[in-house]
Design a protein around this motif. Structure first.
Motif: not given
Length: 216
Positions: A52-55, A87-91, A93-98, A101-106
């Motif tokens: 969550l922090l890295m996102r 692209a880092h954000m997208d990467a 997000l893929i882990l959050l979805q996998h 986990l909720p996306d704190p940037a949604a």
């Protein structure tokens, strides 16, 4: 100035930016396929907090670079690296979805954060970077050393192969970004004191060779 203002708006520059964007999209899609095949093992609290922090931290980098790129269009790392930060954000997000986990940037616009501390950090960095080109370079260096430090800490908190692989890729990218801003620092004769890495590690990374990174 090593990379200089020359030709920032030339066709060759923007063609290379578009080529990198296409390259990143392809590799993010491949990363998504690879992660989808990995097991969905339960996460520890530390693993969840790290993701969550890295996102949000990657969003800070992207949003700050977008703001500074508009002001200092001649500083090429801002235009070059903004796409990589997306692209880092997208990467992440893929882990959050996998891992469900909720996306704190949604739903958040550029420059907006739910976390008050992150909002203050973003705003302070933008304000600092808008003062001058020298301060903008210092902001770039600060963001990248912060990313490297936090990615290293987060990696130590997980034993999940998929998470490790993404963190390693993002750290390679951040080291390359640090090198890019460092070249500008040297070319402009800017002083800078590392705040998150030791001076020895900071200089060693800044002067080390460029690394291959699929999200660059």
């Amino acid at each position: 100035m090593q990379e200089g203002a020359q030709g920032f708006f030339d066709d060759d520059h923007w063609a290379s930016v578009l080529d990198r964007d296409t390259h990143r999209v392809r590799h993010v899609a491949q990363m998504q396929e690879d992660i989808a095949r990995s097991p969905r093992e339960p996460l520890t609290a530390a693993e969840r907090e790290g993701l969550l922090l890295m996102r949000e931290e990657e969003k800070i980098a992207r949003d700050v670079y977008m703001a500074l790129g508009k002001r200092w269009g001649n500083i090429r790392p801002f235009s070059n690296i903004t796409g990589a930060e997306q692209a880092h954000m997208d990467a992440i997000l893929i882990l959050l979805q996998h891992y469900d986990l909720p996306d704190p940037a949604a739903g958040l616009a550029v420059g907006k954060f739910h976390n008050p501390e992150l909002q203050r950090l973003h705003d302070a960095l933008v304000q600092q970077g808008l003062r001058s080109q020298e301060e903008a370079i210092r902001v770039g260096l600060l963001i990248e050393e912060l990313d490297i430090d936090d990615l290293q800490k987060a990696a130590k908190q997980t034993d999940k192969a998929a998470i490790h692989a993404v963190y390693a890729e993002l750290e390679r990218g951040s080291r390359n970004h640090l090198r890019a801003f460092y070249r500008w620092k040297e070319g402009m004769g800017i002083s800078y004191q590392p705040q998150h890495l030791t001076p020895e590690l900071f200089k060693r990374l800044a002067l080390s060779p460029h690394e291959d990174c699929v999200l660059e």
